[in-house]
Design an enzyme around this catalytic site. Structure first.
Site, PDB file in Angstrom:
ATOM      1  N   TYR A 109      -3.421  -0.116   2.596  1.00  0.00           N
ATOM      2  CA  TYR A 109      -2.296  -1.013   2.854  1.00  0.00           C
ATOM      3  C   TYR A 109      -1.915  -1.726   1.560  1.00  0.00           C
ATOM      4  O   TYR A 109      -2.776  -2.236   0.835  1.00  0.00           O
ATOM      5  CB  TYR A 109      -2.671  -2.064   3.918  1.00  0.00           C
ATOM      6  N   GLU A 197       6.622  -3.293   1.852  1.00  0.00           N
ATOM      7  CA  GLU A 197       5.363  -2.939   2.517  1.00  0.00           C
ATOM      8  C   GLU A 197       5.170  -1.428   2.489  1.00  0.00           C
ATOM      9  O   GLU A 197       6.034  -0.680   2.940  1.00  0.00           O
ATOM     10  CB  GLU A 197       5.375  -3.432   3.971  1.00  0.00           C
TER      11      GLU A 197
END
Ligand code: GDP
Ligand code: MN
Length: 399
Positions: A109, A197
């Site tokens: 992530y 993101e």
């Protein structure tokens, strides 16, 4: 403003971020054509909708031949994809993105946000990619790495290297990871983004590092100086109430309650919503008409709030500082005379020329419920809504 995954990937590629080879399609035929064009033996067909969690909702399909690509796209087009982020209405798929499939070793992530308390861009990373960051924060909070960037010097190589090492990337690929991480940072900073993101950032079975998914949001107030970004807006993915308001220069947020709010100033809007909740009701929206509440603006605001079927009462709460209550009252009267409204309207005015404003409302002969204080106004709005509920129930019983 949010953009699609394929748009974010194109932007990020321009900043040196590695992404899989892909192509956009507006039809199943085009999707199959894209697969042929990309080549290889495996593809991923991805619904382009402004939400995360598409994988779990069936919006990401791995395909082994062109027919599968056609069928996957055919199944996705026109579908209302409901994910845990969209709410029950979901988002309709009008575009799909076809990519050559990636063989994944690890999912990581990588996120960039604006951290308000440190007033810095913050990098958030975790070796536990693939899942939502909220879920990672719940189940493995210790796996989350946070780094803030000093704006005067920007992101330094050592910071990117530290992130790469803590994500467990081996020394041979750290430089590649650094290029990706710094590319995201520069895109965020240079384009007035509010969020970047990459979830997941993957390490492929060949050891390469790729952004497999990408999400970007931008500061609406900076779009005027980013015409290339503003152009990426896709209204089909927005709440129609909100895009209507944006087009009219009003700041509007749609909510799920029954009481429409027309307010001047964001702080007053928040206070008004709190008071409605306290009185036992639920706000249907947050609408800030801003400082210069001309009759035209007030009329637009009424139309917008009324276009939402859920609204059972409208609370107008104006605190006139620079504004003048008599002008606002004039606006309310003109708006209601031009377009009569079939739900109760409660008005509370305070501030400059309040007496003149109240007189205008009283003299208009319109069925406006006037309130002297915000708590009285909220109580009356909730009371009017509850009364309309009872009438509806009464009708059902007698029918
Ligand atoms: P999201 O669910 O909306 O966040 O969509 P993503 O693009 O993140 O895809 C969801 C998941 O699908 C990823 O976490 C991967 O596990 C999987 N996935 C997506 N693309 C590929 C691919 O090319 N190969 C493989 N093996 N899995 C993929
Ligand atoms: Mn994702």
């Amino acid at each position: 403003m949010d953009i699609h995954e394929y748009q974010a990937k194109e932007i990020l590629s321009g900043f040196g971020v590695q992404t899989p080879v892909g192509g956009l399609a507006y039809s199943p035929e085009q999707a199959a054509y894209r697969a042929r064009e990309i080549g290889g033996g495996k593809w991923v067909v991805k619904a382009q909708v402004h939400t995360g969690g598409r994988g779990k909702a069936g919006g990401v399909k791995i395909c082994a031949n062109e027919h599968d690509v056609f069928d996957a796209a055919n199944d996705l087009f026109g579908r209302r994809l409901v994910t845990h982020q969209t709410g029950p209405d979901g988002k309709i798929v009008y575009r799909v993105y076809v990519e050559g499939a990636t063989s994944i070793d690890r999912e990581l992530y990588l996120g960039f946000v604006l951290d308000r308390s440190s007033e810095r861009i913050m990098v958030v990373a975790s070796a536990e990619g693939g899942m939502d960051i909220e879920e990672i924060a719940q189940t493995k909070p210790e796996s989350i790495i946070r780094t803030t960037i000093e704006p005067a010097v920007g992101m330094r190589d050592f910071q990117a290297r530290e992130i790469a090492f803590s994500l467990g990337i081996d020394a041979a690929h750290v430089q590649e990871a650094v290029t990706n991480i710094k590319g995201c940072y520069r895109a965020f900073r240079d384009l007035d983004a509010t969020m970047v993101e990459i979830n997941p950032l993957v390490v492929t079975t060949d050891g390469a590092i790729l952004a497999l998914d990408a999400k970007m949001s931008f500061d609406d107030n900076a779009l005027f100086r980013r015409p290339d970004i503003a152009e990426l807006r896709d209204k089909s993915q927005e709440d129609p109430r909100e895009s209507n308001a944006m087009d009219r220069g009003l700041s509007y947020v749609g909510l799920d309650g029954e009481i429409g709010c027309i307010v001047n100033g964001a702080g007053l809007a928040m206070a008004t919503m709190d008071m409605i909740r306290l009185a036992g009701g639920n706000p249907a929206n947050f609408l800030d008409i801003g400082g210069g509440a001309s009759p035209e603006r007030v009329a637009k605001a009424f139309r917008l709030v009324r276009s939402d079927d859920k609204v059972q009462a409208i609370l107008v709460n104006i605190f006139a500082g620079i504004n003048r209550c008599d002008w606002v009252a004039e606006g309310i009267v003109q708006a209601l005379e031009a377009n009569p409204i079939d739900v109760p309207v409660i008005v509370r005015l305070a501030g400059t020329h309040v007496e003149a404003g109240r007189k205008i409302l009283a003299k208009s002969g319109l069925p406006i419920i006037r309130a002297a204080s915000l708590s009285e106004a909220a109580g009356r709005a909730v009371g009017a809504w509850q009364k309309s509920q009872e009438q509806d129930v009464g009708l059902e019983v007698s029918a």
